[in-house]
Design a protein around this motif. Structure first.
Motif, PDB file in Angstrom:
ATOM      1  N   ASP A 118       0.899  -1.180  -0.016  1.00  0.00           N
ATOM      2  CA  ASP A 118       0.050   0.042  -0.116  1.00  0.00           C
ATOM      3  C   ASP A 118       0.905   1.119  -0.144  1.00  0.00           C
ATOM      4  O   ASP A 118       1.847   1.239   0.584  1.00  0.00           O
ATOM      5  N   ALA A 119       0.452   2.267  -0.855  1.00  0.00           N
ATOM      6  CA  ALA A 119       1.260   3.468  -1.023  1.00  0.00           C
ATOM      7  C   ALA A 119       1.378   4.009   0.506  1.00  0.00           C
ATOM      8  O   ALA A 119       2.437   4.899   0.838  1.00  0.00           O
ATOM      9  N   GLY A 120       0.299   3.991   1.519  1.00  0.00           N
ATOM     10  CA  GLY A 120       0.510   4.799   2.697  1.00  0.00           C
ATOM     11  C   GLY A 120       1.794   4.008   3.638  1.00  0.00           C
ATOM     12  O   GLY A 120       2.382   4.799   4.344  1.00  0.00           O
ATOM     13  N   LEU A 121       2.139   2.857   3.363  1.00  0.00           N
ATOM     14  CA  LEU A 121       3.268   2.228   4.027  1.00  0.00           C
ATOM     15  C   LEU A 121       4.510   2.968   3.609  1.00  0.00           C
ATOM     16  O   LEU A 121       5.357   3.222   4.292  1.00  0.00           O
ATOM     17  N   LEU A 122       4.560   3.027   2.350  1.00  0.00           N
ATOM     18  CA  LEU A 122       5.848   3.738   1.610  1.00  0.00           C
ATOM     19  C   LEU A 122       6.019   5.180   2.038  1.00  0.00           C
ATOM     20  O   LEU A 122       6.948   5.702   2.223  1.00  0.00           O
ATOM     21  N   ILE A 123       4.872   5.816   2.317  1.00  0.00           N
ATOM     22  CA  ILE A 123       4.866   7.293   2.839  1.00  0.00           C
ATOM     23  C   ILE A 123       5.168   7.193   3.924  1.00  0.00           C
ATOM     24  O   ILE A 123       6.017   8.312   4.331  1.00  0.00           O
ATOM     25  N   SER A 152      -4.973  10.414  -1.598  1.00  0.00           N
ATOM     26  CA  SER A 152      -6.351  10.908  -1.964  1.00  0.00           C
ATOM     27  C   SER A 152      -6.718  10.496  -3.185  1.00  0.00           C
ATOM     28  O   SER A 152      -7.746   9.900  -3.800  1.00  0.00           O
ATOM     29  N   PHE A 153      -5.384  10.722  -4.240  1.00  0.00           N
ATOM     30  CA  PHE A 153      -5.567  10.781  -5.558  1.00  0.00           C
ATOM     31  C   PHE A 153      -5.753   9.135  -6.148  1.00  0.00           C
ATOM     32  O   PHE A 153      -6.730   8.725  -7.000  1.00  0.00           O
ATOM     33  N   LEU A 154      -4.762   8.375  -5.224  1.00  0.00           N
ATOM     34  CA  LEU A 154      -5.095   7.032  -5.631  1.00  0.00           C
ATOM     35  C   LEU A 154      -6.436   6.423  -4.956  1.00  0.00           C
ATOM     36  O   LEU A 154      -6.871   5.342  -5.845  1.00  0.00           O
ATOM     37  N   TYR A 155      -6.706   6.993  -3.850  1.00  0.00           N
ATOM     38  CA  TYR A 155      -7.983   6.478  -3.209  1.00  0.00           C
ATOM     39  C   TYR A 155      -9.260   6.614  -4.211  1.00  0.00           C
ATOM     40  O   TYR A 155     -10.185   5.872  -4.382  1.00  0.00           O
ATOM     41  N   LEU A 156      -9.161   7.844  -4.857  1.00  0.00           N
ATOM     42  CA  LEU A 156     -10.237   8.181  -5.714  1.00  0.00           C
ATOM     43  C   LEU A 156     -10.053   7.267  -7.078  1.00  0.00           C
ATOM     44  O   LEU A 156     -11.395   7.135  -7.688  1.00  0.00           O
ATOM     45  N   GLU A 165       3.439   4.021 -12.246  1.00  0.00           N
ATOM     46  CA  GLU A 165       2.398   4.511 -13.047  1.00  0.00           C
ATOM     47  C   GLU A 165       1.431   5.580 -12.549  1.00  0.00           C
ATOM     48  O   GLU A 165       1.209   6.570 -13.079  1.00  0.00           O
ATOM     49  N   ALA A 166       1.146   5.312 -11.160  1.00  0.00           N
ATOM     50  CA  ALA A 166       0.008   5.837 -10.439  1.00  0.00           C
ATOM     51  C   ALA A 166       0.639   7.195  -9.891  1.00  0.00           C
ATOM     52  O   ALA A 166       0.134   8.448 -10.196  1.00  0.00           O
ATOM     53  N   CYS A 167       1.746   7.282  -9.429  1.00  0.00           N
ATOM     54  CA  CYS A 167       2.738   8.323  -9.285  1.00  0.00           C
ATOM     55  C   CYS A 167       3.045   9.197 -10.368  1.00  0.00           C
ATOM     56  O   CYS A 167       2.802  10.522 -10.097  1.00  0.00           O
ATOM     57  N   PHE A 170      -0.166  11.089 -10.962  1.00  0.00           N
ATOM     58  CA  PHE A 170      -0.426  12.212 -10.223  1.00  0.00           C
ATOM     59  C   PHE A 170       0.278  13.580 -10.415  1.00  0.00           C
ATOM     60  O   PHE A 170      -0.062  14.682 -10.374  1.00  0.00           O
ATOM     61  N   VAL A 171       1.534  13.563 -10.813  1.00  0.00           N
ATOM     62  CA  VAL A 171       2.380  14.390 -11.332  1.00  0.00           C
ATOM     63  C   VAL A 171       1.845  15.025 -12.412  1.00  0.00           C
ATOM     64  O   VAL A 171       1.755  16.251 -12.599  1.00  0.00           O
ATOM     65  N   ASP A 172       1.284  14.413 -13.503  1.00  0.00           N
ATOM     66  CA  ASP A 172       0.499  14.857 -14.683  1.00  0.00           C
ATOM     67  C   ASP A 172      -0.565  15.704 -14.545  1.00  0.00           C
ATOM     68  O   ASP A 172      -0.848  16.643 -14.837  1.00  0.00           O
ATOM     69  N   ASP A 173      -1.183  14.981 -13.617  1.00  0.00           N
ATOM     70  CA  ASP A 173      -2.649  15.754 -13.005  1.00  0.00           C
ATOM     71  C   ASP A 173      -2.238  17.090 -12.224  1.00  0.00           C
ATOM     72  O   ASP A 173      -3.059  18.032 -12.566  1.00  0.00           O
ATOM     73  N   SER A 174      -1.196  17.074 -11.558  1.00  0.00           N
ATOM     74  CA  SER A 174      -0.947  18.265 -10.932  1.00  0.00           C
ATOM     75  C   SER A 174      -0.321  19.214 -11.997  1.00  0.00           C
ATOM     76  O   SER A 174      -0.560  20.655 -12.019  1.00  0.00           O
ATOM     77  N   ASN A 175       0.435  18.904 -13.075  1.00  0.00           N
ATOM     78  CA  ASN A 175       0.823  19.885 -14.259  1.00  0.00           C
ATOM     79  C   ASN A 175      -0.335  20.558 -15.061  1.00  0.00           C
ATOM     80  O   ASN A 175      -0.272  21.534 -15.255  1.00  0.00           O
ATOM     81  N   LEU A 176      -1.215  19.540 -15.166  1.00  0.00           N
ATOM     82  CA  LEU A 176      -2.554  19.981 -15.809  1.00  0.00           C
ATOM     83  C   LEU A 176      -3.441  20.976 -15.017  1.00  0.00           C
ATOM     84  O   LEU A 176      -3.904  21.923 -15.800  1.00  0.00           O
TER      85      LEU A 176
END
Length: 528
Positions: A118-123, A152-156, A165-167, A170-176
């Protein structure tokens, strides 16, 4: 009974066990009001539209808080994953605890595979790995906020498992969002950096502080970004310094932004009118001097794109270096402006005060001030011994009383205690406490604050202080060899631009007009 009423009844039963009777009665009224509001609008189930309409009724902060809390409770029970008017989840997903993360990573080796945890563990692992940096509480909060937004982005998206790929998404979404004006630039940068940290921890299990290259928004489209990276790779094969590559990269991004294309394929249809618009666009961004630097690079980039087959013609011939009159006289500040500068320094941070005194009182270069070490200050004999970065020649300068006091004041009262192991006198205000790369912002910011305008041309760099010291010494008729030794020059050629600041001497050396208009050649068969 519809779904909305069922959810509200469940929430009321839960709240009745947690709240005092008086508080429960207030909460019950707002929840019942939500049901009535849904009946009036025809909503039988909890949904985003219902929440938005209900919250929009608030006309005071207190009422908004009560309506907001009622919606949050219903959203949590109904699992609708609704967003607030600010674009955040009413109920952000919980990230695992640090202890749970530590226990999991005792059994995992690095690099972490996509979909493994889970990404939360890595965070939590990344948060722990950054603790050695001793970041300020506000900086730690910014990183954690960015990681929560990623989670939250992954959760949605329906899956909080870590994948590269998901990370990237998220960066692409922030750029947009930045491009559409929905996200501040500083927020986009911290999101990008937080993802970079997370990916490094996923690959190595640890994190070493560094500057990450920030992907510029003007190349947000994948094919344009790929072309940009290809061009940068080409530059690295040319044995060019990193600073020069950064300048070429900036010029490339300006070109792409100026010609207004949506992808790399549109470059094959590039028209002269787009080149002309691009030049106008860049001209508005840059000063004349900067245009003289960037335009020749633009020519090279256009030739590269033509040779590589991305544009139909070599448009480099359309780009002319702007003509401007070079000003040889060096900029300096007047005595009155110097007083204004010292007044502004009194209210400035102690580091700024100390660095600026080294610049204006001793004429040290920017890089020598940033590289100043404790061992170079001889407090006993009141002198500073600097091996100049530019020339490699050792320079002995007097440690003036006001300069020494300013440095000591900074060391004793402002320099971070945890930076004691670093040999450089002036360090970053935030951890990690490394030396400054440049003090241009320190100097230019102080000039702006004091409303200082330089003589001869508009400049705000540290060299203005060096020129100002030279101008003062020339006015006081200090011998030239003393000025040369003070500035640490090796070649006499280096002195010429400085000595041209002696205005009285220049007035005594002008040529007369006797030769103006005289004919000094004759035409003929033998004389051309």
């Amino acid at each position: 009974m519809n779904k909305l009423k069922e959810v509200v009844n469940v929430v009321l039963e839960q709240q009745k066990l947690k709240l005092a009777p008086s508080t429960y009665d207030v909460r019950k009224n707002y929840l019942k009001d939500l049901v009535d509001h849904g009946d009036r609008l025809g909503f039988s189930e909890p949904c985003q539209e219902l929440y938005d309409s209900f919250i929009s009724r608030a006309n005071t902060p207190d009422l908004r808080f009560q309506l907001f809390h009622a919606v949050r409770l219903v959203d949590q029970e109904a699992k609708t994953k609704a967003l607030t008017p600010e674009g955040k989840l009413y109920n952000e997903p919980e990230i695992t605890s640090p202890d749970e993360s530590a226990a999991v990573f005792e059994k995992i080796s690095f690099p972490v595979a996509d979909g493994q945890i889970d990404a939360g563990l890595l965070i939590r692992r990344a948060e722990n790995e950054m603790s050695y940096l001793q970041l300020s509480s506000s900086t730690r909060w910014q990183y954690m906020q960015a990681w929560k937004e990623l989670y939250s982005f992954l959760y949605l998206r329906g899956n909080t498992t870590f994948t590269r790929e998901a990370c990237s998404a998220f960066v692409d979404d922030s750029n947009l969002k930045k491009k559409e004006g929905l996200l501040h630039e500083w927020k986009r940068k911290i999101r990008h950096r937080s993802v970079c940290v997370l990916l490094e921890v996923a690959d190595t299990g640890c994190f070493e502080w560094k500057l990450f290259p920030v992907r510029k928004v003007c190349c947000f489209e994948d094919s344009l970004e790929e072309l940009r990276q290809q061009y940068n790779s080409f530059l690295r094969t040319q044995n060019i310094e990193n600073n020069t590559i950064a300048l070429y990269d900036y010029s490339f991004r300006c070109l792409i932004e100026g010609v207004i294309v949506n992808n790399a394929n549109e470059l094959s249809k590039l028209k002269p009118s787009q080149i002309q618009s691009m030049l106008v666009f860049i001209s508005k961004k840059l000063s004349v001097n900067s245009r003289g630097t960037v335009f020749p690079i633009i020519r090279q980039i256009l030739t590269y794109l033509y040779v590589a087959g991305f544009v139909p013609r070599d448009y480099s011939g359309m780009v002319l270096t702007p003509a401007y009159q070079s000003i040889h006289l060096r900029p300096y500040i007047t005595a009155s402006d110097e007083k204004k500068l010292f007044n502004a320094m009194e209210e400035a941070p102690l580091r700024t005060k100390a660095m600026m005194r080294l610049a204006i009182r001793l004429g040290l270069r920017d890089i020598d001030i940033c590289n100043l070490r404790f061992q170079q200050i001889d407090w006993i004999n009141d002198q500073i011994i600097v091996e100049q970065e530019k020339t490699g020649v050792t320079l002995f300068l007097p440690l003036l009383e006001d300069v020494g006091n300013a440095i000591m004041d900074y060391i004793m009262n402002e320099r971070p205690v945890t930076a004691a192991k670093y040999p450089y006198v002036f360090v970053r205000k935030q951890a990690p406490y490394k030396k400054l790369a440049s003090m241009y912002r320190v100097c230019s910011g102080l000039f702006a604050k004091a409303d200082i305008h330089t003589v001869n041309r508009d400049s705000r760099g540290v060299h203005v202080c060096r020129y100002t010291l030279t101008h003062k010494l020339l006015q006081k008729k200090v011998p030239h060899h003393v000025i040369t030794d003070t500035l640490g020059h090796v070649s006499k050629e280096s002195d010429k631009p400085y000595f041209s600041m002696d205005e009285q001497m220049l007035r005594e050396c002008p040529l007369d007009f006797s030769l103006v208009g005289q004919k000094y050649w004759e035409e003929g068969e033998n004389r051309g």
